[in-house]
Design a protein around this motif. Structure first.
Motif, mmCIF file in Angstrom:
data_model
loop_
_atom_site.group_PDB
_atom_site.id
_atom_site.type_symbol
_atom_site.label_atom_id
_atom_site.label_comp_id
_atom_site.label_asym_id
_atom_site.label_seq_id
_atom_site.Cartn_x
_atom_site.Cartn_y
_atom_site.Cartn_z
ATOM 1 N N GLU A 58 0.794 -1.343 -0.197
ATOM 2 C CA GLU A 58 -0.109 -0.092 -0.177
ATOM 3 C C GLU A 58 0.966 1.319 0.089
ATOM 4 O O GLU A 58 2.153 1.425 0.831
ATOM 5 N N CYS A 59 0.404 2.304 -1.019
ATOM 6 C CA CYS A 59 1.265 3.444 -0.852
ATOM 7 C C CYS A 59 1.005 4.186 0.408
ATOM 8 O O CYS A 59 -0.035 4.232 0.886
ATOM 9 N N ASP A 60 2.197 4.847 0.795
ATOM 10 C CA ASP A 60 2.049 5.532 1.997
ATOM 11 C C ASP A 60 1.535 6.978 2.058
ATOM 12 O O ASP A 60 1.066 7.444 2.640
ATOM 13 N N ARG A 61 1.210 7.314 0.732
ATOM 14 C CA ARG A 61 0.492 8.713 0.308
ATOM 15 C C ARG A 61 -0.803 8.446 0.148
ATOM 16 O O ARG A 61 -1.758 9.100 0.567
ATOM 17 N N VAL A 66 1.051 0.035 -4.859
ATOM 18 C CA VAL A 66 2.373 0.201 -5.652
ATOM 19 C C VAL A 66 3.193 -0.952 -5.811
ATOM 20 O O VAL A 66 3.394 -1.724 -4.563
ATOM 21 N N GLU A 67 3.988 -1.069 -6.752
ATOM 22 C CA GLU A 67 4.795 -2.149 -6.830
ATOM 23 C C GLU A 67 6.290 -1.700 -6.474
ATOM 24 O O GLU A 67 6.634 -0.728 -6.901
ATOM 25 N N ILE A 68 6.886 -2.485 -5.623
ATOM 26 C CA ILE A 68 8.203 -2.274 -5.226
ATOM 27 C C ILE A 68 9.081 -3.316 -5.651
ATOM 28 O O ILE A 68 8.790 -4.471 -5.426
ATOM 29 N N PRO A 69 10.395 -3.012 -6.159
ATOM 30 C CA PRO A 69 11.248 -3.954 -6.619
ATOM 31 C C PRO A 69 12.080 -4.640 -5.282
ATOM 32 O O PRO A 69 12.238 -3.904 -4.390
ATOM 33 N N VAL A 70 12.203 -5.731 -5.119
ATOM 34 C CA VAL A 70 12.826 -6.574 -4.145
ATOM 35 C C VAL A 70 14.119 -7.054 -4.510
ATOM 36 O O VAL A 70 13.943 -7.903 -5.620
ATOM 37 N N GLU A 71 15.281 -6.735 -3.805
ATOM 38 C CA GLU A 71 16.544 -7.421 -4.394
ATOM 39 C C GLU A 71 17.407 -7.133 -3.003
ATOM 40 O O GLU A 71 17.639 -6.388 -2.485
ATOM 41 N N GLY A 72 17.929 -8.910 -2.818
ATOM 42 C CA GLY A 72 18.628 -8.642 -1.362
ATOM 43 C C GLY A 72 19.312 -10.057 -1.105
ATOM 44 O O GLY A 72 18.798 -10.994 -2.012
ATOM 45 N N ASP A 73 20.154 -10.211 -0.459
ATOM 46 C CA ASP A 73 20.757 -11.236 0.117
ATOM 47 C C ASP A 73 21.191 -11.292 1.507
ATOM 48 O O ASP A 73 21.406 -10.392 1.993
ATOM 49 N N PHE A 74 21.154 -12.441 2.275
ATOM 50 C CA PHE A 74 21.886 -12.550 3.481
ATOM 51 C C PHE A 74 22.129 -14.107 3.832
ATOM 52 O O PHE A 74 21.706 -14.715 3.106
ATOM 53 N N HIS A 75 23.061 -14.172 4.943
ATOM 54 C CA HIS A 75 23.583 -15.516 5.279
ATOM 55 C C HIS A 75 23.008 -15.860 6.464
ATOM 56 O O HIS A 75 22.772 -14.948 7.380
ATOM 57 N N SER A 116 12.423 2.092 3.184
ATOM 58 C CA SER A 116 11.473 2.566 4.472
ATOM 59 C C SER A 116 10.338 3.089 4.111
ATOM 60 O O SER A 116 9.094 3.156 4.767
ATOM 61 N N LYS A 117 10.156 3.933 2.736
ATOM 62 C CA LYS A 117 8.773 4.280 2.695
ATOM 63 C C LYS A 117 8.375 3.721 1.155
ATOM 64 O O LYS A 117 9.128 3.509 0.403
ATOM 65 N N PHE A 118 7.110 3.411 0.998
ATOM 66 C CA PHE A 118 6.435 3.015 -0.238
ATOM 67 C C PHE A 118 5.530 4.100 -0.747
ATOM 68 O O PHE A 118 4.271 4.360 -0.299
ATOM 69 N N VAL A 119 6.130 4.436 -1.853
ATOM 70 C CA VAL A 119 5.374 5.536 -2.603
ATOM 71 C C VAL A 119 5.476 5.307 -4.178
ATOM 72 O O VAL A 119 6.363 4.828 -4.593
ATOM 73 N N HIS A 120 4.333 6.095 -4.714
ATOM 74 C CA HIS A 120 4.424 5.853 -6.313
ATOM 75 C C HIS A 120 5.747 6.811 -6.561
ATOM 76 O O HIS A 120 5.875 8.015 -6.317
ATOM 77 N N PRO A 121 6.224 6.716 -8.006
ATOM 78 C CA PRO A 121 6.892 7.643 -8.619
ATOM 79 C C PRO A 121 6.023 9.092 -8.709
ATOM 80 O O PRO A 121 4.852 9.051 -8.649
ATOM 81 N N PRO A 122 6.819 10.122 -9.089
ATOM 82 C CA PRO A 122 6.084 11.228 -9.109
ATOM 83 C C PRO A 122 5.059 11.288 -9.948
ATOM 84 O O PRO A 122 5.358 10.847 -11.304
ATOM 85 N N GLY A 123 3.629 11.565 -9.561
ATOM 86 C CA GLY A 123 2.645 11.798 -10.658
ATOM 87 C C GLY A 123 1.987 10.371 -10.476
ATOM 88 O O GLY A 123 1.024 10.363 -11.251
ATOM 89 N N GLU A 143 4.505 24.485 -0.279
ATOM 90 C CA GLU A 143 5.254 23.669 0.887
ATOM 91 C C GLU A 143 4.961 22.162 0.517
ATOM 92 O O GLU A 143 5.845 21.563 0.818
ATOM 93 N N GLU A 144 3.840 21.731 0.478
ATOM 94 C CA GLU A 144 3.286 20.400 0.767
ATOM 95 C C GLU A 144 3.860 19.638 -0.641
ATOM 96 O O GLU A 144 4.459 18.767 -0.448
ATOM 97 N N ASN A 145 3.724 20.339 -1.861
ATOM 98 C CA ASN A 145 4.286 19.506 -2.839
ATOM 99 C C ASN A 145 5.837 19.614 -2.663
ATOM 100 O O ASN A 145 6.410 18.444 -3.148
ATOM 101 N N GLU A 146 6.561 20.446 -2.319
ATOM 102 C CA GLU A 146 7.990 20.375 -1.796
ATOM 103 C C GLU A 146 8.442 19.240 -1.063
ATOM 104 O O GLU A 146 9.294 18.446 -1.101
ATOM 105 N N GLU A 147 7.524 19.190 0.115
ATOM 106 C CA GLU A 147 7.708 18.160 1.061
ATOM 107 C C GLU A 147 7.583 16.835 0.642
ATOM 108 O O GLU A 147 8.095 15.973 0.791
ATOM 109 N N TRP A 148 6.537 16.441 -0.302
ATOM 110 C CA TRP A 148 6.197 15.273 -0.859
ATOM 111 C C TRP A 148 7.322 14.770 -2.050
ATOM 112 O O TRP A 148 7.854 13.743 -1.927
ATOM 113 N N ASP A 149 7.811 15.725 -2.689
ATOM 114 C CA ASP A 149 8.733 15.328 -3.701
ATOM 115 C C ASP A 149 10.309 15.299 -3.244
ATOM 116 O O ASP A 149 10.988 14.560 -3.777
#
Length: 181
Positions: A58-61, A66-75, A116-123, A143-149
């Motif tokens: 779920e998008c935080d905004r 929203v689709e989020i790419p996942v890439e990682g590894d651990f031991h 840490s944040k799940f958000v759509h790309p701008p627009g 100010e809000e648009n500046e805060e979001w972007d």
């Protein structure tokens, strides 16, 4: 238990049913490929997990998916024994166990690979929801648009101090307190 000493490779295709089985999962759906390379030694197993794919959250905004790419590894190190361990990279297996349940390890790998944040790309956010947020926001539109972007911009703590200027909008709760003199 039946593994011979040496390296063994396992591939898992994680889909929606994996996340549906998880209670309170922030991930709604996804397709992730997980490779596990398990090296068996005399007294332990060393597991190298790597994941690559996409999950839907779920998008935080705007609360749309929203689709989020996942890439990682651990031991992880799997050790045979009866004592417990506080080390998060060490899993103690009872000597009588003959299987390793890797579901929790795979889920943890996917979760820690998320930003840490799940958000759509701008627009990309739901415009109706953004309008509702703007309508009830106490911050001016510019100010809000500046805060979001500008997610990477650090906030200047000096701006929060009261310097006597009344240029910006005032929180109605504070304006009531000014009249108490």
């Amino acid at each position: 238990m039946g593994l011979k000493i040496g390296t063994h490779k396992f591939d898992f295709q994680i889909d929606d049913s994996f996340f549906e089985d998880r209670e309170y999962s922030m991930i709604q759906s996804g397709k992730v490929s997980v490779a596990l390379e398990l090296e068996k030694k005399e007294t332990m197993l060393i597991g190298h997990y790597s994941a690559d794919g996409i999950v839907c959250v779920e998008c935080d905004r705007c609360a749309d998916q929203v689709e989020i790419p996942v890439e990682g590894d651990f031991h992880l190190i799997y050790k045979f024994g009866i004592e417990s361990s506080d080390d998060e990279t060490l899993v103690v297996l009872h000597p009588d166990e003959y299987e390793i349940d890797v579901r929790d390890s795979i889920y943890e790998l996917i979760i820690v690979s998320l930003p840490s944040k799940f958000v759509h790309p701008p627009g990309g956010c739901n415009e109706e929801m953004i309008e509702i947020l703007n309508q009830y926001s106490l911050v001016a539109d510019d100010e809000e648009n500046e805060e979001w972007d500008d997610d990477d911009e650090e906030w200047d703590d000096d701006e929060d101090e009261d310097d006597g200027d009344d240029d910006g909008p005032i929180d109605p709760r504070w304006s009531v307190l000014k009249n108490l003199n």
